[in-house]
Scaffold this active site. Structure first.
Site, PDB file in Angstrom:
ATOM      1  N   SER A 130     -83.251  -6.726  21.619  1.00  0.00           N
ATOM      2  CA  SER A 130     -82.869  -5.350  21.889  1.00  0.00           C
ATOM      3  C   SER A 130     -82.141  -5.252  23.230  1.00  0.00           C
ATOM      4  CB  SER A 130     -84.118  -4.460  21.837  1.00  0.00           C
ATOM      5  OG  SER A 130     -83.785  -3.100  21.753  1.00  0.00           O
ATOM      6  N   ASP A 277     -80.912  -3.271  10.741  1.00  0.00           N
ATOM      7  CA  ASP A 277     -81.120  -2.602  12.029  1.00  0.00           C
ATOM      8  C   ASP A 277     -80.209  -1.373  12.122  1.00  0.00           C
ATOM      9  OD1 ASP A 277     -81.455  -1.863  14.697  1.00  0.00           O
ATOM     10  OD2 ASP A 277     -81.442  -3.931  15.417  1.00  0.00           O
ATOM     11  N   HIS A 306     -84.924  -2.543  13.050  1.00  0.00           N
ATOM     12  CA  HIS A 306     -84.862  -3.082  14.414  1.00  0.00           C
ATOM     13  C   HIS A 306     -86.062  -3.967  14.709  1.00  0.00           C
ATOM     14  CE1 HIS A 306     -83.353  -3.302  18.452  1.00  0.00           C
ATOM     15  NE2 HIS A 306     -84.447  -2.769  18.979  1.00  0.00           N
TER      16      HIS A 306
END
Length: 333
Positions: A130, A277, A306
Site C-alpha cells: 500500500s 484492488d 486491497h
C-alpha cells in the site's frame, strides 16, 4: 503503548514543505543481524495506519523475509503515532499544526537511518504494501546503486486522482464526526466498502474466513476496532501524505518528470498488485512497469481486494506473495 522499538533521533529536519520539524524521530524495529559485509539488509516500511508490528506477518524463519538470514529494518512512517506525529510533537507543531510530510521526506530519513545510524551499505530488497509500496518505488528511484531488488505490492508510485478522491472521503468522514470517536467510526466504515470487494461481501467471507458472526459484527469488530485507539490528527496527517506527498517524481531530483523517475529504477522489480484492488487497480501498475527497465508485473489472484496484501489475514494470498519474494531474492540483482 508499544515499546518494542528503537528511536533514531534525526534532529531538526527541513521537510519538503519548507517547514523545519524540530527533534524529528523515526521509530523502527529490526529483525535479525547485519552481517560483516553490511549487505544483507531488507527494508520493509510501514503503511497508512500501520505500525511495525503490523508488518510481522511477512517475517519469519520459513519465509522469504527470514531474520536468520537477513537484517530486516521496519521504519515507522512519520505521522503514525510512533515516529514524529501530530500526537507526539510539542507546540508549535502539535496536532492540526503538524507540517505536511511526503514519502520523499520519509525515504530521505530512512536513508539516514540505514546508512548513518545502522551502517547498512546495500539493500537486498525493499518491499512494502500500500503506501509502503510507494516508499519502495521512491527508494528504487532515489538510490539505484544501493537497492538490488524492489517488491511493491498493492501500491503505486504516485496517487491517482481516483485514489485522491477516496482519501478525501476518508478525511471528510473523519472530520465530520460530532466527536473524534464518531469520526473514527465513520471513517472506518468508509474504508470497509473500499478495502474488500463485492465478491468478498457476496460470499460473506467476513463470516466464513474471518469468523465474524454478522456484517455488523465485522464492521465494528474489525474496522472500527482497528481505528478507535488512533489520534484523529495522526490519521489526517497520513491521509495528507497519501494525497499530496506520494509521487516519486515530486522532488528536486526528478522535477515532476514521472517517467524519468520510473526509468531511474534499475533494481530488479517484482510489482504485485491485487487483481481486484479498488485503491490501486492493475492497470495503474501496468502503466508504471512499462517505464521501469527491469520490472515484472505479477498480479495477486484474489477476491480480497486491497487486502490481498494486507496484514496476512488471507493465507493463500500470503503464500503467493511470499513464494514470489523467495524467487526474487534468489535471482541475480
Amino acid at each position: 503503548m508499544q515499546t518494542d522499538y528503537q528511536i533514531f533521533e534525526a534532529g531538526d529536519v527541513v521537510l519538503q514543505s519548507g517547514i523545519t520539524l524540530p527533534d524529528c524521530r523515526i521509530a523502527y524495529k529490526t529483525y535479525g543481524r547485519l552481517n560483516s559485509a553490511k549487505d544483507n539488509a531488507i527494508l520493509y516500511p510501514t503503511w497508512f495506519s500501520g505500525r511495525h508490528t503490523d508488518n510481522e506477518w511477512l517475517i519469519g524463519p520459513q519465509m522469504a523475509l527470514n531474520p536468520e538470514q537477513y537484517f530486516i529494518i521496519v521504519p515507522n512512517m512519520l505521522g503514525n503515532g510512533l515516529s514524529s506525529s501530530p500526537s507526539n510533537t510539542p507546540p508549535p507543531f502539535n496536532g492540526a499544526y503538524f507540517p505536511q510530510v511526503t514519502l520523499y521526506d520519509n525515504v530521505r530519513l530512512q536513508h539516514r537511518l540505514l546508512t548513518g545510524h545502522l551502517g547498512v551499505r546495500h539493500i537486498q530488497l525493499a518491499v512494502g504494501w500500500s503506501m509502503a509500496a510507494a516508499q519502495v518505488y521512491q527508494w528504487g528511484a532515489l538510490y539505484p546503486d544501493m537497492v538490488a531488488r524492489i517488491a511493491p505490492f498493492c501500491g503505486t508510485p504516485r496517487t491517482s486522482p481516483h485514489t485522491f478522491v477516496f482519501l478525501e472521503g476518508l478525511a471528510a468522514a473523519l472530520k465530520g464526526g460530532i466527536t473524534p470517536e464518531q469520526g473514527l467510526r465513520a471513517m472506518a466504515r468508509v474504508l470497509a466498502g473500499w478495502a474488500f470487494t463485492q465478491d468478498f461481501y457476496r460470499e460473506e467471507l467476513f463470516r466464513t474466513a474471518l469468523g465474524f458472526a454478522s456484517l455488523e459484527d465485522f464492521l465494528r469488530g474489525f474496522w472500527e476496532a482497528s481505528f478507535l485507539s488512533w489520534d484523529p490528527q495522526d490519521i489526517l496527517s497520513m491521509i495528507k501524505t497519501g494525497q499530496y506527498g506520494a509521487d516519486i517524481s515530486a522532488n528536486e531530483v526528478f522535477q515532476h518528470d514521472h517517467v524519468r523517475a520510473l526509468n531511474a529504477i534499475r533494481a530488479r522489480a517484482l510489482v504485485m498488485p491485487g487483481s481486484t484492488d479498488m485503491y490501486f487497480p492493475v492497470e495503474d501498475h501496468r502503466l508504471a512497469v512499462e517505464h521501469m527497465p527491469n520490472a515484472t508485473l505479477v498480479p495477486v489472484p484474489s477476491i480480497w481486494g486491497h487486502f490481498a496484501g494486507g496484514r496476512g489475514i488471507h493465507p493463500p494470498d500470503t503464500a503467493f506473495i511470499d513464494d514470489h519474494l523467495k524467487v526474487l531474492l534468489a535471482s541475480q540483482s
